[in-house]
Motif scaffolding. Structure first.
Motif, PDB file in Angstrom:
ATOM      1  N   ILE A   1     -18.535 -34.569  37.975  1.00 31.12           N
ATOM      2  CA  ILE A   1     -17.609 -35.487  37.380  1.00 31.12           C
ATOM      3  C   ILE A   1     -19.026 -34.961  36.202  1.00 31.12           C
ATOM      4  CG2 ILE A   1     -18.734 -37.293  38.418  1.00 31.12           C
ATOM      5  CD1 ILE A   1     -16.627 -39.026  37.365  1.00 31.12           C
TER       6      ILE A   1
ATOM      7  N   ARG B   1     -11.535 -35.788  36.065  1.00 29.32           N
ATOM      8  CA  ARG B   1     -11.547 -34.883  36.288  1.00 29.32           C
ATOM      9  C   ARG B   1     -12.771 -34.055  37.799  1.00 29.32           C
ATOM     10  NH1 ARG B   1     -13.030 -33.840  29.555  1.00 29.32           N
ATOM     11  NH2 ARG B   1     -11.616 -34.839  29.134  1.00 29.32           N
ATOM     12  N   ILE B   2     -12.789 -35.363  38.518  1.00 26.67           N
ATOM     13  CA  ILE B   2     -13.756 -35.120  39.838  1.00 26.67           C
ATOM     14  C   ILE B   2     -13.416 -33.761  40.161  1.00 26.67           C
ATOM     15  CG2 ILE B   2     -14.785 -35.989  42.200  1.00 26.67           C
ATOM     16  CD1 ILE B   2     -14.802 -38.537  40.915  1.00 26.67           C
TER      17      ILE B   2
END
Length: 535
Positions: free
Chosen positions: A514, A527-528
């Motif tokens: 992340i 956005r992990i």
């Protein structure tokens, strides 16, 4: 017979529950959920207001027109592009087409107008941000074009439009009947990557991926945010597998010793961001004895700040020599740092008439002792440890520092009232620094106004801040910032301590990565990235 029918009915009901639970479990197993924690519940998530709404959650649900990037640029969000008129007063935004709020309501220029109406209706609450007072008009040009007109050329406009609040967008269907979003909304419905679907105050907030998000598909379907107020309890929850991710301000999520322990453990990934907010101590130029510039200069030379960063912050923050980090716009001015030199401090005080004698370890001038109050939040262990170290250093040069530990509410009241000699303060980091933070110095809402109140050039400083925000001449802007920041530095109003950081901690079997964002409240859960085998 009646009893038999009752037993049969009960058996059927239990079977249905078991079957329903099995189906739910099967469906849930297909979903990817990351469990995170935060000290308090997400709040009502009013998009245009402040506490108790939590910034990380507001950012998850609501989008801005533009987004601030690490390099200081602005990337498209709900606006795909924008034009600025030659005089710097008119901003024309072309809105992203095909965007829907999480309830399916179309996002268009009329929705933007509706949100701006609500923000401006509560203008007084947002006066800390100059953009709100600079707005002269706003309109829907067509379905996908929004125009914003300012009274003056206000160069930080894009920066302040990118902030987590208040310029974010609520679905028209979620507006209260009276249109006043400062008091309530029907539901937290935005265009952001996440939807708040369930909350239990004091226990958890559950977010699900927004199926209408213009950002596209993401790896994670759900973010469960458990309310864990204590850093030690948070670390225990991570170690037992109750939570998957620790992320945020290095001084808030877990203690620094625990983070350093995780750094050396196999299977655990840790990360430390670049410099964020500037941590400093404001010294009151309008209150005895720090109204004497010699006292302020002596204090700056008399405190071993690098030792505090090393031993109190365990090297997890960056030592600071100036109010703002040099990587902030207009802030790399090669200002001469106040180096640690107790002998120089003593000379400065001697020259200014602060005498030391055998009757007391503390200096006096005209019979008045060199004593000042240093205020901090009593429950903040880092502030307490820093204050005690500073007290010890200043005692060596003859300054009596009385530590005043208070509840947070009383502490913040002192910042506004000026009832302090020294008090902890901090800048706001990107994208607020330096423009938004300097703008707030003109209003008695933080420690800065009171700390600067005794300066003979305070009026000129405030006037220069007003000018720097609206000039279109780049050289003039740079010159004004040089004057503002050099004056505050030379007048020794602030003792820079460190630049804070954000941390991340997770198991490599659970998450792949992340990224960090420019502020610790901007947590990009969408956005992990996950390992191929998932969580």
């Amino acid at each position: 017979m009646r009893r038999s029918r009752l037993l049969i009915s009960l058996a059927v009901a239990l079977s249905a529950i078991v079957l329903s639970t099995a189906v739910w479990a099967q469906e849930s197993s297909k979903k990817t959920r990351v469990v995170y924690s935060w000290p308090s519940y997400a709040g009502p998530l009013l998009p245009h207001m402040y506490s108790p709404s939590q910034m990380y959650a507001q950012r998850m649900v609501y989008d801005p027109l533009v987004e601030y990037e690490e390099d200081g640029s602005y990337s498209p969000a709900l606006a795909t592009s924008w034009d600025i008129s030659p005089d710097g007063k008119v901003y024309t935004f072309r809105l992203r087409e095909g965007v829907e709020f999480s309830d399916g309501t179309p996002f268009d220029a009329e929705a933007v107008v509706m949100n701006f109406d609500a923000i401006k209706a509560n203008e007084k609450r947002h006066k800390w941000m100059d953009l709100v007072t600079q707005i002269d008009g706003w309109e829907s040009v067509d379905e996908h074009t929004f125009r914003l007109t300012l009274k003056n050329a206000y160069y930080p406009a894009l920066a302040e439009l990118s902030l987590i609040r208040p310029f974010r967008f609520l679905s028209p269907s979620a507006f209260p009947d009276d249109g006043d979003t400062s008091k309530s909304i029907k539901a937290p419905i935005g265009t952001g990557p996440w939807m708040l679907v369930e909350s239990k105050k004091g226990e958890y907030d559950l977010f699900k991926a927004n199926p209408h998000s213009w950002r596209g598909k993401q790896d994670v379907d759900e973010i469960m945010v458990k309310v864990i107020s204590d850093p030690t309890a948070r670390a225990l929850a991570f170690e037992t597998g109750e939570i998957d991710l620790i992320y945020g301000a290095s001084t808030g999520q877990i203690d620094m010793e625990t983070f350093n322990r995780y750094r050396s453990m196999d299977g655990i990934v840790t990360g430390l961001s670049g410099p964020l907010e500037g941590r400093n101590i404001a010294m009151n130029s309008g209150r005895f004895p720090t109204d004497d510039p010699s006292v302020r200069q002596a204090i700056l030379h008399g405190v071993d700040r690098k030792a505090i960063v090393k031993h109190v912050f365990l090297g997890m923050e960056y030592p600071a020599e100036t109010l703002f980090a040099k990587n902030r716009p207009y802030c790399d001015l090669n200002l001469k740092p106040y180096v640690y030199d107790p002998k120089l401090s003593a000379k400065i005080l001697d020259k200014a008439g602060w005498e030391k004698n055998d009757d007391s370890p503390f200096r006096k001038k005209d019979g008045a002792p060199l004593t000042l109050d240093f205020c901090f939040i009593g429950t903040n262990a880092l502030q307490k440890a820093s204050a005690e170290a500073i007290q010890g250093d200043l005692r060596k040069i003859g300054i009596d520092v009385r530590l005043v530990a208070e509840e947070a509410d009383s502490y913040y009241k002192r910042q506004k009232s000026g009832e302090f000699g020294m008090i902890f303060s901090s800048t706001w980091g990107a994208p607020y620094d330096p423009q938004s933070y300097c703008s707030s110095m003109r209003i008695p809402s933080h420690a800065d106004y009171q700390a600067q109140s005794g300066l003979k050039m305070k009026e000129k400083l405030d006037r220069s801040i007003s000018e720097v925000l609206i000039t279109v001449d780049e050289k003039e802007r740079a010159d004004l910032y040089r004057y503002i920041l050099t004056t505050l530095h030379e007048e020794a109003i602030y003792m820079p301590l460190s630049f804070s950081t954000a941390i991340k901690v997770y198991r490599e079997c659970n998450l792949s990565d992340i990224p960090f964002r420019p502020t610790p409240y901007d947590i990009p859960f969408e956005r992990i990235s996950l390992p191929k085998n998932g969580i």
